[in-house]
Design a protein around this motif. Structure first.
Motif, PDB file in Angstrom:
ATOM      1  N   ASN A   1      32.406  16.606  13.229  1.00  0.00           N
ATOM      2  CA  ASN A   1      32.755  15.786  14.128  1.00  0.00           C
ATOM      3  C   ASN A   1      32.929  16.161  15.187  1.00  0.00           C
ATOM      4  OD1 ASN A   1      32.417  13.784  11.865  1.00  0.00           O
ATOM      5  ND2 ASN A   1      34.690  13.651  11.417  1.00  0.00           N
TER       6      ASN A   1
ATOM      7  N   ASN B   1      29.713  17.486  17.135  1.00  0.00           N
ATOM      8  CA  ASN B   1      28.939  16.228  17.463  1.00  0.00           C
ATOM      9  C   ASN B   1      29.518  15.278  18.882  1.00  0.00           C
ATOM     10  OD1 ASN B   1      26.865  16.137  15.704  1.00  0.00           O
ATOM     11  ND2 ASN B   1      28.148  15.457  14.011  1.00  0.00           N
TER      12      ASN B   1
ATOM     13  N   ASP C   1      24.933  14.001   6.367  1.00  0.00           N
ATOM     14  CA  ASP C   1      25.548  13.258   7.714  1.00  0.00           C
ATOM     15  C   ASP C   1      26.070  14.279   8.512  1.00  0.00           C
ATOM     16  OD1 ASP C   1      24.782  10.882   6.403  1.00  0.00           O
ATOM     17  OD2 ASP C   1      26.531  10.828   5.183  1.00  0.00           O
TER      18      ASP C   1
ATOM     19  N   GLY D   1      25.134  15.170  11.503  1.00  0.00           N
ATOM     20  CA  GLY D   1      24.683  14.969  12.825  1.00  0.00           C
ATOM     21  C   GLY D   1      23.924  15.938  13.568  1.00  0.00           C
TER      22      GLY D   1
END
Length: 348
Positions: free
Chosen positions: A46, A49, A141, A143
């Motif tokens: 996270n 990204n 997932d 990114g």
């Protein structure tokens, strides 16, 4: 004299550890660690990204961190370090800078593979970083990280800024697409106070006007993109500052860099052969072009970031699962080559 009247051993050992109970205990412990490890990796994804960098505090713990620090200090005190090298940050048509290398970066470095005597704890560190990078690169997932295929890295660059205002000006680790995609840095500086000691790593993620100021605190691990997305600098350090850096390659970009290096080497060799042949055909006084390695010019200095500093971005402390075994089995540290731009010992 201490005497005991205990004779009923069945009652004395009241809490027997039945195999089923032990198995359940360790399964739950591993599940808990795995969940925390999963959370750590998800936070890194996270952060990368959203910010282009991620900070993990308390990565290995005090005991392991001190073992690594002692190894690094021993290497430094033995005189095993040398001046850091430079990679060309300039565009091909840019004028050469006259700035001396020691004015650009003041650190002393040593490249470590981990199998050298006295480096077992550094090897353990890189193994653990490998596991994290492999995990975030292969999770679902993930990114931007999903755009890369990471299976190789450089050897570890152990660096020391010996105080006295030594620094590294604003620069980019990979300005020339040499394959490096992620920079990972682990810090070893106990009780570091940037107000007194300086040595902050300032990153200016692009695009944007904000900066991230990261103190090189003990047992702190950071990740950021290695290319032009993250110009950064090490501000003047006023006490000894240790760090260990590893760069991770994207397989496609790395292959392209190696192919370019091979082509350039081939052209250079052909030019030497051609020049040598012409020299024999012409007068004896005319000599062939020397077969020498071109020294990379110093990088152009990037303007220092200005503006208010953003808060340090932190992820939860790393609790690595006991079953982790990715390490160098999945990420091969040995990437031999004759070219600086495509070698395992990257000029940074």
């Amino acid at each position: 004299m201490i005497t005991s009247t205990t004779t009923d051993y069945q009652n004395f050992f009241k809490h027997t550890a039945h195999p089923a109970n032990a198995e359940q205990f360790f399964r739950e412990l591993l599940d808990k660690r795995e969940r925390r490890y999963e959370d750590l990796c998800r936070n890194i994804i996270n952060d990368m990204n959203q910010y282009g960098l991620s900070v993990v505090d308390d990565f290995l713990g005090m005991e392991t961190g001190l073992k690594i620090l002692n190894e690094v200090r021993s290497m430094y005190n033995a005189g095993a370090f040398h001046d850091g090298q430079l990679v060309d940050n300039q565009k091909p048509d840019a004028p050469s800078s006259a700035v001396r290398g020691d004015k650009i970066r003041g650190d002393k470095i040593k490249w470590v593979g981990g199998n050298e005597p006295g480096c077992s704890n550094v090897w353990y560190l890189t193994n653990q970083i490998d596991s994290v990078v492999y995990r975030v690169n292969t999770m679902k997932d993930n990114g931007i990280l999903g755009n890369y295929h990471i299976r190789e890295r450089t050897r570890a660059m152990v660096a020391c800024y010996p105080g006295s205002g030594t620094h590294y000006v604003m620069h980019v680790d990979n300005p020339n697409k040499d394959g490096r995609v992620i920079t990972a840095i682990y810090y070893l500086n106990i009780n570091w106070d940037a107000r007194e000691s300086g040595g902050i790593l300032r990153i200016r993620p692009t695009p944007g006007t904000t900066v991230a100021d990261i103190e090189p605190k003990f047992d702190r691990l950071i990740f950021f993109w290695s290319d032009i997305r993250n110009p950064h600098e090490v501000q003047p350090a006023h006490r000894t500052r240790y760090a260990i850096t590893v760069w991770y390659f994207d397989a496609k970009e790395r292959e392209e860099a190696l192919n370019r290096a091979k082509l350039e080497n081939s052209r250079t060799n052909n030019a030497i052969i051609s020049s040598t042949s012409q020299g024999h055909a012409q007068s004896q006084a005319q000599q062939a072009e020397p077969d020498s390695t071109t020294t990379l010019p110093p990088p152009a200095t990037v303007a220092t970031a200005t503006g208010a500093s953003s808060p340090t971005l932190s992820a939860p402390a790393a609790v690595l699962p006991a079953s982790m075994s990715t390490g160098t089995g999945a990420l091969n540290a040995n990437v031999p080559s004759n070219s600086c731009a495509a070698s395992s010992e990257i000029c940074t």
